[in-house]
Scaffold this active site. Sequence first.
Site, mmCIF file in Angstrom:
data_model
loop_
_atom_site.group_PDB
_atom_site.id
_atom_site.type_symbol
_atom_site.label_atom_id
_atom_site.label_comp_id
_atom_site.label_asym_id
_atom_site.label_seq_id
_atom_site.Cartn_x
_atom_site.Cartn_y
_atom_site.Cartn_z
ATOM 1 N N LYS A 51 37.363 49.800 38.653
ATOM 2 C CA LYS A 51 37.515 49.156 37.342
ATOM 3 C C LYS A 51 36.927 47.743 37.373
ATOM 4 O O LYS A 51 36.222 47.334 36.446
ATOM 5 C CB LYS A 51 39.001 49.128 36.934
ATOM 6 C CG LYS A 51 39.555 50.507 36.594
ATOM 7 C CD LYS A 51 41.076 50.546 36.474
ATOM 8 C CE LYS A 51 41.550 51.997 36.262
ATOM 9 N NZ LYS A 51 43.009 52.141 36.164
ATOM 10 N N GLN A 95 48.470 49.156 36.984
ATOM 11 C CA GLN A 95 48.074 50.383 37.689
ATOM 12 C C GLN A 95 49.332 51.149 38.106
ATOM 13 O O GLN A 95 50.234 50.589 38.724
ATOM 14 C CB GLN A 95 47.212 50.025 38.916
ATOM 15 C CG GLN A 95 46.593 51.221 39.607
ATOM 16 C CD GLN A 95 45.601 51.994 38.747
ATOM 17 O OE1 GLN A 95 44.904 51.433 37.902
ATOM 18 N NE2 GLN A 95 45.543 53.302 38.925
ATOM 19 N N ASP A 118 45.499 50.604 28.103
ATOM 20 C CA ASP A 118 45.791 51.925 28.661
ATOM 21 C C ASP A 118 46.446 52.844 27.621
ATOM 22 O O ASP A 118 46.556 54.049 27.833
ATOM 23 C CB ASP A 118 46.760 51.793 29.849
ATOM 24 C CG ASP A 118 46.084 52.052 31.186
ATOM 25 O OD1 ASP A 118 45.035 52.717 31.200
ATOM 26 O OD2 ASP A 118 46.618 51.579 32.209
#
Length: 281
Positions: A51, A95, A118
């Site tokens: 990322k 994450q 997200d």
Amino acid sequence: MHILDGKALSDKIKENIKRETKELKEKGIVPGLAVILVGDNPASHTYVRMKEKACEMTGIYSIVHKMPLDISEEKILETIRMMNNNPNIDGILVQLPLPSQIDTQKILDSIDPRKDVDGFHPFNVGRLVLGLDCFVPCTPLGVMRLLKEYNIDVKGMDACVVGASNIVGKPMMNLLLNSFATVDICHIYTKNLKSHTKRADILIVGVGKPNLITKDMVKEGAIVIDIGINRLENGKLVGDVDFENVAPLTSYITPVPGGVGPMTIAMLLENTLKAAKGRLK
Ligand code: GUN
């Protein structure tokens, strides 16, 4: 049989993002992504590195807050509060998975929904269910984008989603339903998995089990989307589908690697750009 080439499409999308980021910079806006990475899960570290690299390549500013495995919930919440209030940060990503002492939902709930790139905050989850504009989780969004690129319209299709996670299966189900597919969603308590997969015009699998889907479970001419990423003992990366034997049956299929994986990263960049454009309003 055609390959759905996620790598090629993601490269094309990244070029567009690079251009748009440059245009935003001329307006004084540098899109910024903050990533929170807790513990030493090797897969999580790999994903976060990918990322970061993608941000760097497209001109998006990124910062990774690395935290030890035994970090307190309060420390993570404090970092998120700081990022919520930081005008240079457009997107916040925690994450997953988080260590067991942390209440994951409480952490996700604390992210400003406008920075929730997200799409895991209940505000965005609810809006997705309602079919309203929102941040959509990157992996299922990447699947829809890949289908669109190949002019595949799921309207009226029998779809089967295998895996009912909050990150992949459930939002995938909602996106398919919003596009008027008829959706079956299967999980570990599904009684007869094959009876569902076999009737699907489009089969989407995200479980994390190599060779879960064998050729006897797939309808002739089906579209097969493999979201699994599994590292075998010999180091080989495979999906959840027995690609070699299933592929000849299908009309379209995604490879692993080079299918859905690169699309996930491309969609994260797009979501970050979308959040940054919110500053213009
Ligand atoms: N862990 C596995 N997939 C994802 C994802 O898409 N986002 C985050 N934040 N964590 C993950």
